[in-house]
Structure formats: C-alpha cells, structure tokens
Design a protein around this motif. Structure first.
Motif, PDB file in Angstrom:
ATOM      1  N   THR A  91     -10.633  12.846   1.291  1.00  0.00           N
ATOM      2  CA  THR A  91     -10.424  11.864   0.116  1.00  0.00           C
ATOM      3  C   THR A  91     -10.400  10.402   0.602  1.00  0.00           C
ATOM      4  N   LEU A  92      -9.551   9.961   1.566  1.00  0.00           N
ATOM      5  CA  LEU A  92      -9.621   8.911   2.049  1.00  0.00           C
ATOM      6  C   LEU A  92     -10.795   8.072   2.506  1.00  0.00           C
ATOM      7  N   ARG A  93     -11.742   9.154   3.281  1.00  0.00           N
ATOM      8  CA  ARG A  93     -13.026   8.394   3.646  1.00  0.00           C
ATOM      9  C   ARG A  93     -13.831   8.128   2.545  1.00  0.00           C
ATOM     10  N   GLU A  94     -13.614   8.928   1.252  1.00  0.00           N
ATOM     11  CA  GLU A  94     -14.493   8.783   0.399  1.00  0.00           C
ATOM     12  C   GLU A  94     -14.040   7.544  -0.400  1.00  0.00           C
ATOM     13  N   LEU A  95     -12.705   6.982  -0.702  1.00  0.00           N
ATOM     14  CA  LEU A  95     -11.882   5.980  -1.075  1.00  0.00           C
ATOM     15  C   LEU A  95     -12.429   4.661  -0.307  1.00  0.00           C
ATOM     16  N   VAL A  96     -12.509   4.877   0.938  1.00  0.00           N
ATOM     17  CA  VAL A  96     -12.914   3.657   1.605  1.00  0.00           C
ATOM     18  C   VAL A  96     -14.329   3.449   1.417  1.00  0.00           C
ATOM     19  N   GLY A  97     -14.991   4.288   1.606  1.00  0.00           N
ATOM     20  CA  GLY A  97     -16.676   4.273   1.312  1.00  0.00           C
ATOM     21  C   GLY A  97     -16.931   3.738  -0.071  1.00  0.00           C
ATOM     22  N   GLU A  98     -16.081   3.997  -1.078  1.00  0.00           N
ATOM     23  CA  GLU A  98     -16.319   3.498  -2.475  1.00  0.00           C
ATOM     24  C   GLU A  98     -16.250   2.021  -2.424  1.00  0.00           C
ATOM     25  N   LEU A  99     -14.851   1.752  -1.868  1.00  0.00           N
ATOM     26  CA  LEU A  99     -14.613   0.188  -1.980  1.00  0.00           C
ATOM     27  C   LEU A  99     -15.299  -0.622  -1.191  1.00  0.00           C
ATOM     28  N   ALA A 100     -15.794   0.070  -0.106  1.00  0.00           N
ATOM     29  CA  ALA A 100     -16.590  -0.848   0.825  1.00  0.00           C
ATOM     30  C   ALA A 100     -18.162  -1.094   0.076  1.00  0.00           C
ATOM     31  N   ILE A 101     -18.687   0.057  -0.588  1.00  0.00           N
ATOM     32  CA  ILE A 101     -20.124  -0.104  -1.400  1.00  0.00           C
ATOM     33  C   ILE A 101     -19.878  -1.122  -2.423  1.00  0.00           C
ATOM     34  N   ALA A 102     -18.821  -0.975  -3.275  1.00  0.00           N
ATOM     35  CA  ALA A 102     -18.710  -1.766  -4.433  1.00  0.00           C
ATOM     36  C   ALA A 102     -17.940  -2.856  -4.298  1.00  0.00           C
ATOM     37  N   GLY A 103     -17.204  -3.424  -3.254  1.00  0.00           N
ATOM     38  CA  GLY A 103     -16.294  -4.537  -3.140  1.00  0.00           C
ATOM     39  C   GLY A 103     -16.653  -5.256  -2.062  1.00  0.00           C
ATOM     40  N   PRO A 104     -17.616  -6.471  -2.052  1.00  0.00           N
ATOM     41  CA  PRO A 104     -17.835  -7.246  -0.718  1.00  0.00           C
ATOM     42  C   PRO A 104     -16.443  -7.586  -0.229  1.00  0.00           C
ATOM     43  N   GLN A 105     -15.551  -8.234  -1.080  1.00  0.00           N
ATOM     44  CA  GLN A 105     -14.365  -8.611  -0.593  1.00  0.00           C
ATOM     45  C   GLN A 105     -13.494  -7.624   0.368  1.00  0.00           C
ATOM     46  N   PHE A 106     -13.585  -6.550  -0.203  1.00  0.00           N
ATOM     47  CA  PHE A 106     -12.964  -5.432   0.604  1.00  0.00           C
ATOM     48  C   PHE A 106     -13.675  -5.317   2.190  1.00  0.00           C
ATOM     49  N   ARG A 107     -14.909  -5.232   2.110  1.00  0.00           N
ATOM     50  CA  ARG A 107     -15.530  -5.325   3.466  1.00  0.00           C
ATOM     51  C   ARG A 107     -15.211  -6.124   4.135  1.00  0.00           C
ATOM     52  N   ARG A 108     -15.004  -7.226   3.866  1.00  0.00           N
ATOM     53  CA  ARG A 108     -14.591  -8.454   4.798  1.00  0.00           C
ATOM     54  C   ARG A 108     -13.214  -8.286   5.274  1.00  0.00           C
ATOM     55  N   LEU A 109     -12.099  -8.092   4.383  1.00  0.00           N
ATOM     56  CA  LEU A 109     -10.943  -7.726   4.774  1.00  0.00           C
ATOM     57  C   LEU A 109     -10.725  -6.463   5.652  1.00  0.00           C
ATOM     58  N   TRP A 110     -11.557  -5.744   5.172  1.00  0.00           N
ATOM     59  CA  TRP A 110     -11.525  -4.225   6.147  1.00  0.00           C
ATOM     60  C   TRP A 110     -11.977  -4.587   7.778  1.00  0.00           C
ATOM     61  N   ALA A 111     -12.887  -5.420   7.796  1.00  0.00           N
ATOM     62  CA  ALA A 111     -13.480  -5.751   9.034  1.00  0.00           C
ATOM     63  C   ALA A 111     -12.630  -6.709   9.828  1.00  0.00           C
ATOM     64  N   GLU A 112     -11.293  -7.490   9.266  1.00  0.00           N
ATOM     65  CA  GLU A 112     -10.507  -8.421   9.995  1.00  0.00           C
ATOM     66  C   GLU A 112      -9.736  -7.493  10.795  1.00  0.00           C
ATOM     67  N   PRO A 113      -9.267  -8.290  11.891  1.00  0.00           N
ATOM     68  CA  PRO A 113      -8.273  -7.358  12.838  1.00  0.00           C
ATOM     69  C   PRO A 113      -6.854  -7.381  12.100  1.00  0.00           C
ATOM     70  N   GLU A 114      -6.137  -6.399  12.300  1.00  0.00           N
ATOM     71  CA  GLU A 114      -4.832  -6.060  11.618  1.00  0.00           C
ATOM     72  C   GLU A 114      -3.873  -7.310  12.103  1.00  0.00           C
ATOM     73  N   PRO A 115      -3.205  -7.839  10.953  1.00  0.00           N
ATOM     74  CA  PRO A 115      -2.415  -9.192  10.945  1.00  0.00           C
ATOM     75  C   PRO A 115      -1.203  -8.784  11.629  1.00  0.00           C
ATOM     76  N   ARG A 116      -0.559  -9.580  12.438  1.00  0.00           N
ATOM     77  CA  ARG A 116       0.730  -9.374  13.009  1.00  0.00           C
ATOM     78  C   ARG A 116       1.814  -9.732  11.854  1.00  0.00           C
ATOM     79  N   GLY A 117       2.838  -9.386  12.522  1.00  0.00           N
ATOM     80  CA  GLY A 117       4.226  -9.750  11.440  1.00  0.00           C
ATOM     81  C   GLY A 117       4.436  -8.762  10.364  1.00  0.00           C
ATOM     82  N   PRO A 118       5.154  -9.203   9.479  1.00  0.00           N
ATOM     83  CA  PRO A 118       5.496  -8.410   8.387  1.00  0.00           C
ATOM     84  C   PRO A 118       4.426  -8.524   7.549  1.00  0.00           C
ATOM     85  N   VAL A 119       4.262  -7.594   6.444  1.00  0.00           N
ATOM     86  CA  VAL A 119       3.299  -7.718   5.420  1.00  0.00           C
ATOM     87  C   VAL A 119       3.793  -8.310   4.316  1.00  0.00           C
ATOM     88  N   VAL A 120       3.428  -9.188   3.650  1.00  0.00           N
ATOM     89  CA  VAL A 120       3.927  -9.922   2.430  1.00  0.00           C
ATOM     90  C   VAL A 120       2.871  -9.446   1.296  1.00  0.00           C
TER      91      VAL A 120
END
Length: 272
Positions: free
Chosen positions: A190-219
């Motif tokens: 299910t999780l793999r399908e969700l990531v694939g769906e977001l990557a195909i339909a959302g270019p903004q998601f692809r860009r953020l998914w490819a970025e390195p994991e940010p350091r520090g607390p998540v806001v």
C-alpha cells in the motif's frame, strides 16, 4: 458506476469540448465538421482513452479515476477554475489498492474524538490515511475531493494549495512523515503504491521526495483558509496512540480569544 447517472459531468464535458478548436489541439480541420469544437473520438484520442469509455463518461455511466481527470484536463485545455469544477463533478475514484492490513479506530478513541468539540481533530493511520474526523475537522476539510489521505489532500487535491496557506512547510512535513512510514514498513505494498501515485501525479512531490532529509525538528503548517470562514491560524498537536502503533491523533486548536477562535466557532455552526 453505482447510483444515478452523472449527467452534470456529461454536460460539462460536452460544453468544454465544444470550446476547443481542432487546430488548438494540433488536429486537422480538413473536411466537413458537424459539431463545433472537438468530436468525442478526438477528445478520447487526446486523453488516451477508448472512444467507448469516453462516450460513457459523457452519458454519465462512468466515474473517472483522478488519472483520467488529469488526462481530460490536458485534452480539453482547462484552466485552473475549470479543472476545479471538473474534479468537483467527477468526484474521481482511486484504483483499488491491496492493503497489507486494515486499520480501525477503537471505539474509545472514536468516542473521545466525537466529544472533542472545541478544535478540529482527526486520526491518521500509519501512511497518513485519515481514519476518522470529528465534526469540526469534517467541516474544515469540506472542500476536498481526496479527503481520505493527508498526502493526497496536499499534493493531488485541487483545494490543497488554497487550503494550506503555508503549503511548502506542510508539504515538507508530509514527505518527512511518509519517509518515516517507509522506514517502519518497507514491505508494505500500500505504501509503495501511494508513493508511486504521488510521484506520477505530483511533480512537487517528486522534487521534495528527492531532497535529503532535513535536520532538526519538523515544523507543521499552521495557516489555513476555509472558503466559508476565511483565514485560520491553528496550532497542530500530534499524539501517538499507544494502543494502536502507527496511529496518531491530530488536534488543531486556535489561540483563545483570537480571530481564528471566532472562526472555529463559526465553523462549528457549519458542522451542525
């Protein structure tokens, strides 16, 4: 398609294809044309659909997936407002997904959620599926088509950019949450399908998914917009559910005495 025919969707599609000239779509205008704009078979070809399936859409006998809606948007050259209307009329369904497990909210948590009347609150599953909402959260999210999953609300829903005023902050937090879920359950289909769906339909998601994991607390985002009550500044508090690992209770209270608190009171009248 179950239920009544979607005649409103059919009327919308017929009207919009009549507005597109063949030359705009790169089609030949040679020969006699009996209809203004595009023919059904031309829209189907441009959208990558069969002529029979598109005909059933115009007749109201089919409910398109959101991928089909995106294809129709391109074929009919829709602007932003027309695209929002197409999503509203289509109420697109997602592909049926095989779930590795079924998540349920306990009756005790549901009772707590429904008794919480001063702030929007909802329960997220391990992949950010929205498993339950209280009345205020349902009213807060009423403009969304893809309201079943927080990631779809942010990245795929036409209401997302308008609702999440600090969209980039919200999107980065959502991607971080999805990465954490992937670390915990790398074999979940299910999780793999969700990531694939977001990557195909959302270019903004692809860009953020490819970025390195940010350091520090998540806001998490705190600035929202509802079409009926206007701007809201809500604090996001997340509580892990110890009796159901992976589930979280999200509460979004407003500062007491603030304009946002007044807006939540107004929202409660809409919830009723």
């Amino acid at each position: 398609m179950n239920g009544e025919r979607n005649t409103a969707l059919g009327a919308f599609l017929r009207t919009r294809r009549a507005l597109v000239q063949p030359e705009q779509a790169g089609l030949s205008t040679a020969g006699r044309r009996r209809v203004p704009g595009l023919r059904r078979d031309e829209v189907a070809r441009l959208a990558g659909l069969s002529a029979g399936y598109y005909a059933r859409l115009e007749q109201g006998h089919e409910r398109p997936t959101h991928q089909t809606v995106d294809s129709l948007k391109r074929a009919l050259r829709l602007d932003e407002s027309a695209t929002v209307e197409l999503h509203r009329l289509a109420r697109p369904t997602r592909r049926r997904r095989t779930r590795g497990r079924v998540e349920r909210v306990s009756p005790h948590l549901l009772a707590l959620l429904n008794d919480w009347t001063t702030a929007p609150a909802y329960v997220l599953g391990w992949s950010n599926d929205v498993l339950a909402r209280n009345a205020l959260a349902s009213a807060l999210h009423s403009s969304f088509v893809h309201s079943d999953n927080l990631h779809r609300m942010i990245f795929l829903d036409p209401a997302g950019r308008e609702f999440f005023r600090d969209w980039t902050t919200t999107a980065r937090a959502a991607v971080h949450d999805l990465r954490q879920a992937a670390h915990r359950a790398t074999d979940e289909r299910t999780l793999r399908e969700l990531v694939g769906e977001l990557a195909i339909a959302g270019p903004q998601f692809r860009r953020l998914w490819a970025e390195p994991e940010p350091r520090g607390p998540v806001v998490h985002g705190s600035h929202f917009f509802h079409p009926d009550v206007g701007e809201l500044h809500l604090r996001t508090e997340i509580f892990p559910i110890t009796s159901a690992p992976g589930q979280r209770l999200v509460a979004q209270p407003a500062e007491p005495g603030s304009r946002s608190a007044d807006a939540v009171v107004l929202l409660s009248t809409l919830a009723v």
